[in-house]
Design a protein around this motif. Structure first.
Motif, PDB file in Angstrom:
ATOM      1  N   TYR A 206      -5.872  29.134 -22.309  1.00 32.71           N
ATOM      2  CA  TYR A 206      -4.658  29.583 -22.996  1.00 32.71           C
ATOM      3  C   TYR A 206      -3.429  29.445 -22.095  1.00 32.71           C
ATOM      4  N   GLU A 207      -3.617  29.674 -20.809  1.00 26.28           N
ATOM      5  CA  GLU A 207      -2.480  29.536 -19.897  1.00 26.28           C
ATOM      6  C   GLU A 207      -2.025  28.081 -19.815  1.00 26.28           C
ATOM      7  N   VAL A 208      -2.976  27.140 -19.778  1.00 25.73           N
ATOM      8  CA  VAL A 208      -2.600  25.722 -19.756  1.00 25.73           C
ATOM      9  C   VAL A 208      -1.895  25.343 -21.052  1.00 25.73           C
ATOM     10  N   LEU A 209      -2.401  25.801 -22.187  1.00 24.64           N
ATOM     11  CA  LEU A 209      -1.752  25.494 -23.467  1.00 24.64           C
ATOM     12  C   LEU A 209      -0.362  26.111 -23.536  1.00 24.64           C
ATOM     13  N   ARG A 210      -0.227  27.318 -23.026  1.00 20.75           N
ATOM     14  CA  ARG A 210       1.093  27.955 -22.991  1.00 20.75           C
ATOM     15  C   ARG A 210       2.089  27.113 -22.205  1.00 20.75           C
ATOM     16  N   ARG A 211       1.658  26.627 -21.074  1.00 18.70           N
ATOM     17  CA  ARG A 211       2.538  25.798 -20.253  1.00 18.70           C
ATOM     18  C   ARG A 211       2.858  24.487 -20.981  1.00 18.70           C
ATOM     19  N   TYR A 212       1.848  23.884 -21.602  1.00 17.39           N
ATOM     20  CA  TYR A 212       2.075  22.624 -22.319  1.00 17.39           C
ATOM     21  C   TYR A 212       3.121  22.797 -23.405  1.00 17.39           C
ATOM     22  N   TYR A 213       2.964  23.818 -24.241  1.00 18.06           N
ATOM     23  CA  TYR A 213       3.886  23.968 -25.366  1.00 18.06           C
ATOM     24  C   TYR A 213       5.265  24.458 -24.931  1.00 18.06           C
ATOM     25  N   ASN A 214       5.346  25.199 -23.837  1.00 17.04           N
ATOM     26  CA  ASN A 214       6.668  25.543 -23.312  1.00 17.04           C
ATOM     27  C   ASN A 214       7.455  24.300 -22.918  1.00 17.04           C
ATOM     28  N   LEU A 215       6.749  23.281 -22.426  1.00 18.29           N
ATOM     29  CA  LEU A 215       7.423  22.059 -21.961  1.00 18.29           C
ATOM     30  C   LEU A 215       7.481  20.975 -23.025  1.00 18.29           C
ATOM     31  N   HIS A 216       6.935  21.220 -24.224  1.00 19.56           N
ATOM     32  CA  HIS A 216       6.940  20.198 -25.269  1.00 19.56           C
ATOM     33  C   HIS A 216       7.523  20.700 -26.584  1.00 19.56           C
ATOM     34  N   THR A 217       8.093  21.880 -26.573  1.00 23.27           N
ATOM     35  CA  THR A 217       8.696  22.471 -27.759  1.00 23.27           C
ATOM     36  C   THR A 217      10.050  23.040 -27.354  1.00 23.27           C
ATOM     37  N   GLU A 218      11.011  23.019 -28.265  1.00 27.41           N
ATOM     38  CA  GLU A 218      12.311  23.602 -27.936  1.00 27.41           C
ATOM     39  C   GLU A 218      12.261  25.105 -28.156  1.00 27.41           C
ATOM     40  N   THR A 219      12.371  25.855 -27.063  1.00 30.35           N
ATOM     41  CA  THR A 219      12.352  27.314 -27.127  1.00 30.35           C
ATOM     42  C   THR A 219      13.702  27.915 -26.767  1.00 30.35           C
ATOM     43  N   TYR A 220      14.721  27.069 -26.614  1.00 30.83           N
ATOM     44  CA  TYR A 220      16.111  27.507 -26.473  1.00 30.83           C
ATOM     45  C   TYR A 220      16.329  28.381 -25.235  1.00 30.83           C
ATOM     46  N   ASN A 221      15.957  27.809 -24.087  1.00 33.79           N
ATOM     47  CA  ASN A 221      16.165  28.441 -22.777  1.00 33.79           C
ATOM     48  C   ASN A 221      15.260  29.637 -22.532  1.00 33.79           C
ATOM     49  N   ARG A 222      14.269  29.861 -23.385  1.00 35.47           N
ATOM     50  CA  ARG A 222      13.376  31.003 -23.208  1.00 35.47           C
ATOM     51  C   ARG A 222      11.957  30.516 -22.903  1.00 35.47           C
ATOM     52  N   GLU A 223      11.300  31.200 -21.976  1.00 34.80           N
ATOM     53  CA  GLU A 223       9.892  30.928 -21.698  1.00 34.80           C
ATOM     54  C   GLU A 223       9.026  31.842 -22.555  1.00 34.80           C
ATOM     55  N   VAL A 224       8.048  31.263 -23.234  1.00 34.35           N
ATOM     56  CA  VAL A 224       7.094  32.053 -24.007  1.00 34.35           C
ATOM     57  C   VAL A 224       6.016  32.578 -23.072  1.00 34.35           C
ATOM     58  N   ILE A 225       5.820  33.882 -23.101  1.00 37.30           N
ATOM     59  CA  ILE A 225       4.844  34.550 -22.249  1.00 37.30           C
ATOM     60  C   ILE A 225       3.711  35.082 -23.113  1.00 37.30           C
ATOM     61  N   PHE A 226       2.464  34.876 -22.685  1.00 37.89           N
ATOM     62  CA  PHE A 226       1.303  35.445 -23.369  1.00 37.89           C
ATOM     63  C   PHE A 226       0.813  36.670 -22.600  1.00 37.89           C
ATOM     64  N   GLU A 227       0.454  37.715 -23.338  1.00 37.98           N
ATOM     65  CA  GLU A 227      -0.187  38.877 -22.734  1.00 37.98           C
ATOM     66  C   GLU A 227      -1.454  39.185 -23.513  1.00 37.98           C
ATOM     67  N   LYS A 228      -2.564  39.227 -22.824  1.00 35.96           N
ATOM     68  CA  LYS A 228      -3.861  39.509 -23.448  1.00 35.96           C
ATOM     69  C   LYS A 228      -3.931  40.971 -23.864  1.00 35.96           C
ATOM     70  N   TYR A 229      -4.391  41.197 -25.099  1.00 39.48           N
ATOM     71  CA  TYR A 229      -4.528  42.569 -25.585  1.00 39.48           C
ATOM     72  C   TYR A 229      -5.957  42.800 -26.079  1.00 39.48           C
ATOM     73  N   PRO A 230      -6.806  43.504 -25.301  1.00 38.91           N
ATOM     74  CA  PRO A 230      -8.181  43.790 -25.737  1.00 38.91           C
ATOM     75  C   PRO A 230      -8.177  44.844 -26.839  1.00 38.91           C
ATOM     76  N   ALA A 231      -8.928  44.612 -27.892  1.00 39.11           N
ATOM     77  CA  ALA A 231      -9.013  45.550 -29.008  1.00 39.11           C
ATOM     78  C   ALA A 231      -9.590  46.884 -28.541  1.00 39.11           C
ATOM     79  N   SER A 232      -9.120  47.962 -29.147  1.00 39.00           N
ATOM     80  CA  SER A 232      -9.630  49.291 -28.794  1.00 39.00           C
ATOM     81  C   SER A 232     -10.856  49.668 -29.610  1.00 39.00           C
TER      82      SER A 232
END
Length: 641
Positions: A206-232
């Motif tokens: 997921y981290e590699v995909l996040r980096r790929y799409y940040n550099l191949h999609t227009e996000t308008y000067n913003r970096e997309v950050i992923f945070e893992k959320y384990p279900a309760s």
């Protein structure tokens, strides 16, 4: 009544296959083969083979725990049909202003628009799509997928409005990755079978995909950050899902989330959080919530509209020539249609499923067709044998010669076995709901019955070699130096699906990002695909699920090849007409090209099917990125971490 088994007895009897099926039955996206070689197809005949076993299902979903890889990019993992469309609430005034369908994506008529960006909105927030420094020749962003969003003429450094919405700042967008609870024994069995990736591998991928799409999609000067959320808690624990939704929305302050069941996605939508969640719920579920929930496989109504058109144009007022009735009566008389449909789980019927069934009846009436009989069922696997006996008794007594099953992939194990026990051999209509349209599950059904199965499916012609898929290529384009084949994981294209959907919405939203802008952006995503390897994809308010077209399919009991888990065996699901796809209103009035009528036009897997693959060449131009020092395509700062 038939002999009923408890859940434990079922597990004891079918233990070797249960671990895989417990995950498969709850995946929204099927992940077919990493097969390194071509599959062998036999001549279509009436031969049969023994079913390869049966299965049980756990009531939990998995975080993209997968069994191989597909290559339809837009979409998301999530829970299966058995999760139900529960937890939907009206949003009152908050929904009223957001119920309109917008953009060129509205409507499902006509041919697919293809990969060009001509049907994209001309502008959004003053921007122009189809132009800019990061465009492919077809007006899309430079990515390796047919489903790349339209490129946009955005100047790096331009003011993006700063904190324009929940989870959005001038340089960050927070997205949570919901990780459902799973059974440790199941996880261990899957890993031992090579059918899933470890949690650590998934984090890396997921981290590699996040980096790929940040550099191949227009996000308008913003970096997309992923945070893992384990279900309760388990996905079936509504209190836990609602609590988790509140934490994601208020404590994490996330802009979006991917993964999770209907209850979670409904609660998140009420709290203003985008969710790439769920699968194949009824339209009522989506329209009862704010327009912030998006998924992959068609809505139930989309399925039923296609079923009715296919039946009306290809099956009605004709004998059931593909039935197995040894008396020949079904083959001589015009078809009588029956329906078995999923109506709920946990002892509760969900009215949305009955409403979808009623829509089917109305759609059939447009073609002068009526159901001879139908029966809904409440999912409970330990009672499936008894349920199956009642279902088949009713269908046989009514003289149904074409039987449509719309539900989970496990009940047909019992229903087909019971049909053989009662000496009842109709045509079986493959509905394509929740993996019924797969080779894996087809091998678990009674082959005497399934050798007479055909119908339609939203799935596509799968690739033979995973390296031809866009997920594989995206991963290895962005992976650290030294990455090797296999590092992408067995589920790479499933992992990619929700990531791409979310980045596409951000790209289409424009710089003033919030949930409403995101929804408008995806609703105006141009119609894309419509070829054998790439389904037609667009989003509307009533149908915010990606896939909109279907292909004709049938079961070949004498064919052989790898199933979607990579296991060789007999019996395969074939696509008719070399995988040709039909949008609503496009089905031609002719005999189905299936079984004995296949005419040599069936395909199983193909790396270059008619219309070409779903990938787009991107690396031979020397295209590279500075992943270590650039956070996003238009960012001038280093990535997080």
């Amino acid at each position: 009544m038939g002999v009923s088994m408890t859940g434990r007895e079922f597990l004891d009897r079918y233990g070797p296959t249960v671990a895989v099926l417990a995950v498969l039955a709850l995946l929204a996206f099927l992940v077919p083969g990493n097969a390194p070689e071509k599959n062998t197809l036999s001549t279509i005949d009436a031969g049969t083979s023994a079913a390869s076993g049966a299965a049980a299902v756990d009531s939990t979903s998995a975080d993209a725990s997968t069994l191989a890889t597909t290559d339809t990019d837009i979409g998301t993992g999530g829970t299966g049909a058995a999760s139900g469309a529960t937890g939907a609430r009206t949003a009152g005034g908050a929904t009223a202003a957001r119920t309109g369908t917008s953009g060129a994506a509205a409507g499902a008529t006509g041919a697919a628009a293809g990969p060009a960006a001509a049907t994209a909105p001309a502008t959004a927030q003053g921007l122009e799509f189809g132009k800019g420094p990061n465009c492919r020749d077809d007006g899309r962003m430079k990515q390796m997928s047919t489903y790349s969003p339209p490129c946009v003429d955005w100047v790096p450094g331009t003011d993006n409005g700063g904190s324009t919405g929940k989870g959005v700042t001038k340089d960050k967008i927070l997205i949570t990755r919901f990780v459902s609870q799973s059974d440790p024994a199941t996880d261990a069995a899957l890993r031992a079978a090579g059918a899933t990736d470890s949690a650590e591998d998934q984090d890396r991928i997921y981290e590699v995909l996040r980096r790929y799409y940040n550099l191949h999609t227009e996000t308008y000067n913003r970096e997309v950050i992923f945070e893992k959320y384990p279900a309760s808690g388990k996905d079936s624990n509504e209190a836990a899902m609602k609590s988790d939704a509140i934490k994601i929305a208020k404590e994490k302050n996330a802009f979006a989330n991917f993964g999770g069941p209907n209850v979670l996605s409904s609660e998140l939508a009420q709290l203003g959080v985008i969710c790439a969640c769920t699968t194949s719920s009824a339209e009522a579920f989506y329209t009862a919530n704010p327009p912030y929930i998006f998924a992959s496989l068609p809505t139930l109504e989309d399925y039923y509209i296609h079923f009715a058109e296919y039946i009306g144009k290809r099956l009605a007022n004709k004998p059931a020539k593909h039935a197995g009735d040894p008396t020949g009566l079904m083959q001589r008389e015009n078809r009588k249609f029956g329906l078995i449909y999923y109506e709920g789980a946990d002892g509760r019927a969900d009215p949305d499923y009955k409403k979808a069934r009623d829509r089917f009846v109305r759609e059939l009436a447009k073609y002068g067709v009526t159901l001879t009989t139908d029966v809904g069922y409440i999912y409970q696997i330990e009672n499936a044998p008894d349920h199956a006996q009642g279902m088949i008794t009713k269908m046989k007594a009514a003289g149904v010669s074409n039987l449509l099953f719309v539900g989970d992939p496990l009940y047909p194990v019992f229903v087909t076995k019971e049909a053989t026990r009662q000496g009842y051999f109709p045509e079986w209509f493959i509905s394509g709901t929740v993996l019924i349209d797969t080779t894996f599950f087809g091998r678990t059904y009674d082959q005497t019955q399934w050798s007479h199965a055909f119908g339609i499916s939203p799935l596509w012609v799968f690739h033979v070699d995973v390296s031809t898929s866009s997920g594989y290529q995206a991963y290895h384009h962005a992976a650290p130096a030294g990455a090797k084949r296999g590092d992408e994981g067995v589920g790479i294209n499933v992992y990619q699906a929700p990531v791409q959907l979310l980045f596409n919405g951000i790209n289409m939203a424009g710089p003033k990002l919030n949930a409403d802008a995101f929804a408008r952006g995806l609703f105006s995503y141009p119609k894309t695909g419509g070829k054998a390897s790439a389904p037609l994809v667009f989003f509307t308010r009533e149908s915010p699920n990606a896939i909109k077209d279907f292909t004709e399919v049938f079961w070949d009991p004498a064919g052989s090849g790898k199933d979607e888990t990579g296991k060789d065996g007999a019996g395969i699901l074939l696509k008719a007409e070399k995988g040709r796809r039909y949008a609503a209103g496009q089905w031609e009035a002719k005999d189905p090209l299936v079984l004995s009528n296949a005419q040599g036009q069936a395909v199983y897997t193909d790396d270059n099917p008619p219309g070409g693959p779903a990938t787009v060449p991107h690396t031979q131009d020397g295209h590279k990125h500075d992943y270590a020092n650039k956070a996003c395509l238009s960012c001038n700062f280093k990535p997080a971490g």
